[in-house]
Motif scaffolding. Structure first.
Motif, mmCIF file in Angstrom:
data_model
loop_
_atom_site.group_PDB
_atom_site.id
_atom_site.type_symbol
_atom_site.label_atom_id
_atom_site.label_comp_id
_atom_site.label_asym_id
_atom_site.label_seq_id
_atom_site.Cartn_x
_atom_site.Cartn_y
_atom_site.Cartn_z
ATOM 1 N N LEU A 259 0.822 -1.214 0.000
ATOM 2 C CA LEU A 259 0.000 0.000 0.000
ATOM 3 C C LEU A 259 0.856 1.264 0.000
ATOM 4 O O LEU A 259 0.486 2.282 -0.582
ATOM 5 C CB LEU A 259 -0.955 -0.020 1.217
ATOM 6 N N LYS A 260 2.018 1.193 0.640
ATOM 7 C CA LYS A 260 2.832 2.421 0.729
ATOM 8 C C LYS A 260 3.321 2.909 -0.636
ATOM 9 O O LYS A 260 3.706 4.055 -0.790
ATOM 10 C CB LYS A 260 3.985 2.249 1.706
ATOM 11 N N LYS A 261 3.291 2.013 -1.635
ATOM 12 C CA LYS A 261 3.685 2.462 -2.974
ATOM 13 C C LYS A 261 2.539 3.202 -3.668
ATOM 14 O O LYS A 261 2.734 3.887 -4.653
ATOM 15 C CB LYS A 261 4.075 1.261 -3.841
ATOM 16 N N LEU A 262 1.332 3.007 -3.152
ATOM 17 C CA LEU A 262 0.161 3.618 -3.788
ATOM 18 C C LEU A 262 -0.330 4.849 -3.040
ATOM 19 O O LEU A 262 -1.058 5.663 -3.590
ATOM 20 C CB LEU A 262 -1.001 2.614 -3.838
ATOM 21 N N ALA A 263 0.021 4.908 -1.759
ATOM 22 C CA ALA A 263 -0.559 5.984 -0.953
ATOM 23 C C ALA A 263 0.366 6.337 0.198
ATOM 24 O O ALA A 263 1.150 5.505 0.648
ATOM 25 C CB ALA A 263 -1.905 5.527 -0.395
ATOM 26 N N LYS A 264 0.232 7.563 0.643
ATOM 27 C CA LYS A 264 0.936 7.920 1.878
ATOM 28 C C LYS A 264 0.027 7.530 3.033
ATOM 29 O O LYS A 264 -1.150 7.897 3.058
ATOM 30 C CB LYS A 264 1.230 9.415 1.912
ATOM 31 N N VAL A 265 0.594 6.762 3.970
ATOM 32 C CA VAL A 265 -0.170 6.333 5.140
ATOM 33 C C VAL A 265 0.463 7.006 6.339
ATOM 34 O O VAL A 265 1.686 7.003 6.472
ATOM 35 C CB VAL A 265 -0.072 4.788 5.316
ATOM 36 N N GLY A 266 -0.333 7.606 7.184
ATOM 37 C CA GLY A 266 0.296 8.282 8.322
ATOM 38 C C GLY A 266 -0.607 8.362 9.532
ATOM 39 O O GLY A 266 -1.822 8.161 9.437
ATOM 40 N N VAL A 267 0.016 8.668 10.656
ATOM 41 C CA VAL A 267 -0.744 8.785 11.904
ATOM 42 C C VAL A 267 -1.329 10.197 12.004
ATOM 43 O O VAL A 267 -0.861 11.120 11.343
ATOM 44 C CB VAL A 267 0.136 8.497 13.139
ATOM 45 N N GLY A 268 -2.330 10.329 12.849
ATOM 46 C CA GLY A 268 -2.969 11.624 13.035
ATOM 47 C C GLY A 268 -2.210 12.493 14.028
ATOM 48 O O GLY A 268 -1.132 12.145 14.506
ATOM 49 N N LEU A 269 -2.797 13.642 14.324
ATOM 50 C CA LEU A 269 -2.151 14.625 15.191
ATOM 51 C C LEU A 269 -2.552 14.386 16.642
ATOM 52 O O LEU A 269 -3.737 14.315 16.961
ATOM 53 C CB LEU A 269 -2.582 16.024 14.753
ATOM 54 N N VAL A 270 -1.551 14.275 17.492
ATOM 55 C CA VAL A 270 -1.824 13.916 18.882
ATOM 56 C C VAL A 270 -1.616 15.124 19.785
ATOM 57 O O VAL A 270 -0.506 15.626 19.916
ATOM 58 C CB VAL A 270 -0.890 12.765 19.335
ATOM 59 N N SER A 271 -2.691 15.579 20.392
ATOM 60 C CA SER A 271 -2.565 16.752 21.256
ATOM 61 C C SER A 271 -2.016 16.339 22.626
ATOM 62 O O SER A 271 -1.282 17.071 23.250
ATOM 63 C CB SER A 271 -3.925 17.426 21.437
ATOM 64 N N GLY A 272 -2.394 15.166 23.075
ATOM 65 C CA GLY A 272 -1.983 14.735 24.410
ATOM 66 C C GLY A 272 -2.857 15.372 25.479
ATOM 67 O O GLY A 272 -2.669 15.127 26.676
ATOM 68 N N PHE A 273 -3.823 16.204 25.071
ATOM 69 C CA PHE A 273 -4.732 16.823 26.042
ATOM 70 C C PHE A 273 -5.941 17.396 25.305
ATOM 71 O O PHE A 273 -6.136 18.619 25.217
ATOM 72 C CB PHE A 273 -4.023 17.929 26.831
ATOM 73 N N ASP A 274 -6.749 16.492 24.764
ATOM 74 C CA ASP A 274 -7.863 16.897 23.902
ATOM 75 C C ASP A 274 -8.803 17.906 24.545
ATOM 76 O O ASP A 274 -9.272 18.839 23.899
ATOM 77 C CB ASP A 274 -8.677 15.663 23.485
ATOM 78 N N GLU A 275 -9.054 17.709 25.824
ATOM 79 C CA GLU A 275 -10.006 18.544 26.543
ATOM 80 C C GLU A 275 -9.675 20.041 26.400
ATOM 81 O O GLU A 275 -10.567 20.882 26.245
ATOM 82 C CB GLU A 275 -9.908 18.130 28.013
ATOM 83 N N ALA A 276 -8.391 20.344 26.436
ATOM 84 C CA ALA A 276 -8.000 21.751 26.371
ATOM 85 C C ALA A 276 -8.106 22.314 24.957
ATOM 86 O O ALA A 276 -8.447 23.479 24.766
ATOM 87 C CB ALA A 276 -6.565 21.906 26.881
ATOM 88 N N PHE A 277 -7.815 21.502 23.959
ATOM 89 C CA PHE A 277 -7.723 22.017 22.590
ATOM 90 C C PHE A 277 -9.042 21.978 21.815
ATOM 91 O O PHE A 277 -9.163 22.621 20.796
ATOM 92 C CB PHE A 277 -6.651 21.239 21.813
ATOM 93 N N ARG A 278 -9.999 21.189 22.331
ATOM 94 C CA ARG A 278 -11.256 21.075 21.579
ATOM 95 C C ARG A 278 -12.145 22.292 21.845
ATOM 96 O O ARG A 278 -12.320 22.697 22.985
ATOM 97 C CB ARG A 278 -11.989 19.787 21.986
ATOM 98 N N VAL A 279 -12.686 22.878 20.788
ATOM 99 C CA VAL A 279 -13.574 24.029 20.986
ATOM 100 C C VAL A 279 -14.930 23.770 20.345
ATOM 101 O O VAL A 279 -15.034 23.022 19.368
ATOM 102 C CB VAL A 279 -12.993 25.338 20.405
ATOM 103 N N SER A 280 -15.941 24.400 20.893
ATOM 104 C CA SER A 280 -17.277 24.237 20.311
ATOM 105 C C SER A 280 -17.488 25.323 19.260
ATOM 106 O O SER A 280 -16.785 26.340 19.232
ATOM 107 C CB SER A 280 -18.331 24.344 21.400
ATOM 108 N N GLN A 281 -18.488 25.091 18.430
ATOM 109 C CA GLN A 281 -18.828 26.054 17.393
ATOM 110 C C GLN A 281 -19.129 27.420 18.028
ATOM 111 O O GLN A 281 -18.731 28.469 17.517
ATOM 112 C CB GLN A 281 -20.063 25.522 16.653
ATOM 113 N N GLU A 282 -19.795 27.372 19.157
ATOM 114 C CA GLU A 282 -20.181 28.588 19.875
ATOM 115 C C GLU A 282 -18.958 29.394 20.320
ATOM 116 O O GLU A 282 -18.883 30.600 20.133
ATOM 117 C CB GLU A 282 -20.947 28.165 21.125
ATOM 118 N N GLU A 283 -18.023 28.659 20.899
ATOM 119 C CA GLU A 283 -16.812 29.297 21.394
ATOM 120 C C GLU A 283 -16.051 29.965 20.265
ATOM 121 O O GLU A 283 -15.464 31.033 20.431
ATOM 122 C CB GLU A 283 -15.924 28.201 21.978
#
Ligand SMILES: C[S@@+](CC[C@H](N)C(=O)[O-])C[C@H]1O[C@@H](n2cnc3c(N)ncnc32)[C@H](O)[C@@H]1O
Length: 507
Positions: A259-283
């Motif tokens: 698969l790596k010859k057909l596509a780039k495969v990678g891991v996502g972005l890790v905040s290590g503290f989702d609670e702080a970085f997640r915002v609501s539409q309202e915010e």
């Protein structure tokens, strides 16, 4: 506190099933290695075995067991790992205790046998049993499935490969057999005999009772076919000590391209503290334009709905360009105020050298992802309990969160083809057969996915899969059922591979 080492009682029907797996006359010498209260002794006697021994290290359990079976079986008090007699059959449920939690009198013997300080006492039980078995002797154990793929259990897999054949494998997945159940596997191994095919059973329903497991496993083995509880297959012996899997059978060999010859495969972005970085539409409405630029759409595992991504979450992404806390406070005051209450806890998370408390833990592939943010990508949860694959397409603009992997095909025309292929049961079984299972779940890792071979289908087949896959995406967006289309992809894949009418790769 009791000093018991890994005592967990096996339900009698499971012991009976295991005793039924023994293929030997009733007068052979049988040992239960760690007999506890004697469940296996009872099953052995009931089945008519006449030469039955048990060994138990715990004085209390030993007393209980020897009192119960009197002169019908010989119960020894002692350490199996130091035992010296030989047997035709060794059976049982060895203790499962990680090396680090073993009492000193056992850890020394365990590390001598497994030649490392990483691993579990049941590894040592398997190796010791192999040593005490006579040629042609059988080992019937129930142990965690973990040794099939754990790196430190390689020594066990090597010994089993070298010394004989696995003849029966019953993968019980995460059925709760014991009070605290890991995923377990029952196997029968024969010492010195080579080349037999393995019979493999895989359980389909994690809620099965021990009685159902006994009756239906025996039924599947006797008739050589699947039934309502077990999937039956046969496969050649494992060839290498690399991760093993109960999914080895069923996938024919095919010519492919990683698969790596057909596509780039990678891991996502890790905040290590989702609670702080997640915002609501309202915010978000309270943020300045400048601040909003730091807020991105994230696709999380829960947004992956197989073939399609539904919804997203909003995250502040604090990249390394913002180095200075003063700068953050002045230029992004609302964001700064948002993060500040978490400061102390965020400081305590693991952070690679050079990162500040308001940074993400890992921003791998970030530059690449930003420059392709509005292009379509396939996302997949890294760990999934669902019984089907959830490769899901998004046209963006979004970024992968830490709990998904992204797949970015190098050629746009491969996008729908890959989406369709990766969601097949065919690919799922192939992937699981390469060791992708973790604790009853599927684990999609960058390494395993990159190395996964994609069959070298003809252009025609790829186009067919892509067309079906595109149709599924549009229909799923409308909430329509797509089972028939998915089955069509399944059939197309299997026919192309099994029909042997593939043309040479045009990738
Ligand atoms: C998982 S329990 C199984 C007990 C019993 N065979 C059953 O299935 O119900 C493992 C047993 O092995 C015993 N044991 C642990 N280490 C041992 C050793 N080194 N030698 C002999 N027995 C041991 C434990 O005390 C415990 O009774």
């Amino acid at each position: 506190m009791s000093g018991k080492v890994g005592f967990v009682e096996t339900p009698l029907p499971i012991a009976e099933l295991m005793v039924s797996l023994i293929e030997a006359p009733k007068d052979v010498r049988v040992l239960d290695s760690g007999c506890g209260r004697g469940v296996f002794i009872e099953a052995l006697l009931k089945a008519g075995f006449k030469n039955v021994r048990g060994i138990e290290i715990d004085p209390q359990l030993y007393a209980e067991c020897s009192g119960k079976y009197g002169d019908r079986a010989e119960i020894l008090k002692g350490d199996f790992l130091k035992h010296r007699d030989t047997y035709d059959v060794i059976i049982g449920n060895p203790p499962y205790v990680h090396f680090n939690s073993l009492p000193p009198h056992l850890s020394e013997e365990v590390s001598r046998i497994i030649r490392s300080r990483e691993g579990d006492i049941y590894y040592a039980f398997i190796l010791k049993a192999l040593e005490l078995l006579r040629e042609g002797g059988q080992l019937v154990y129930i142990v965690p499935y973990h040794f099939f793929y754990n790196t430190y259990a390689r020594v066990v897999r090597e010994a089993l490969l070298r010394k004989g054949s696995l003849e029966v494998v019953i993968d019980l997945d995460e059925v709760r057999i014991f009070s605290k159940s890991p995923e377990t596997v029952i196997f029968r191994f024969v010492k010195g005999r080579k080349g037999e095919r393995m019979k493999i059973l895989r359980i389909k329903d994690r809620k099965a009772t021990p009685e159902e497991i006994r009756d239906l496993a025996l039924d599947a083995l006797k008739n050589g076919r699947s039934n309502r509880l077990f999937h039956y297959s046969e496969a050649p012996q494992f060839r290498t000590a690399g991760p093993w899997s109960s999914f080895v059978a069923g996938i024919p060999e095919f010519e492919g391209i990683p698969l790596k010859k057909l596509a780039k495969v990678g891991v996502g972005l890790v905040s290590g503290f989702d609670e702080a970085f997640r915002v609501s539409q309202e915010e978000l409405t309270t943020f300045s334009d400048e601040e909003r630029k730091l807020v991105k759409r994230f696709v999380k595992a829960r947004n992956c709905d197989r073939f399609v991504v539904r919804g997203h979450a909003l995250y502040i992404v604090m990249d390394e360009h913002i180095r200075d806390e003063g700068h953050l406070r002045e230029r992004y005051p609302n964001i700064y105020a948002r993060l500040l209450p978490y400061r102390e806890r965020m400081t305590k998370r693991y952070l690679p050298a050079g990162k500040r408390w308001f940074h993400y833990q890992a921003l791998r592939n970030y530059t690449f992802l930003l420059s392709h943010i509005s292009e379509p990508k396939i996302y997949v949860p890294t760990l999934d309990r669902r019984p089907y694959n959830r490769f899901s397409l998004s046209y963006g603009p979004d970024l992968p969160s830490g709990d998904v992997l992204f797949i970015y095909p190098y050629r746009r025309e491969d996008l729908l083809f890959l989406l369709g292929y990766l969601n097949t049961r065919f690919f799922r079984e192939y992937y699981l057969g390469r060791g992708g299972r973790r604790g009853g779940r599927v684990s999609f890792t960058q390494r395993l996915l990159e190395g996964a071979e994609v069959p070298a289908f003809s252009e025609e087949v790829k186009e067919r899969i892509a067309a079906l896959s595109g149709e599924i995406v549009s229909r799923r967006m409308e909430g329509e059922d797509t089972t028939a289309l998915e089955e069509e992809i399944e059939r197309t894949v299997r026919e192309a591979i099994e029909g042997g009418r593939r043309t040479v790769s045009l990738f």
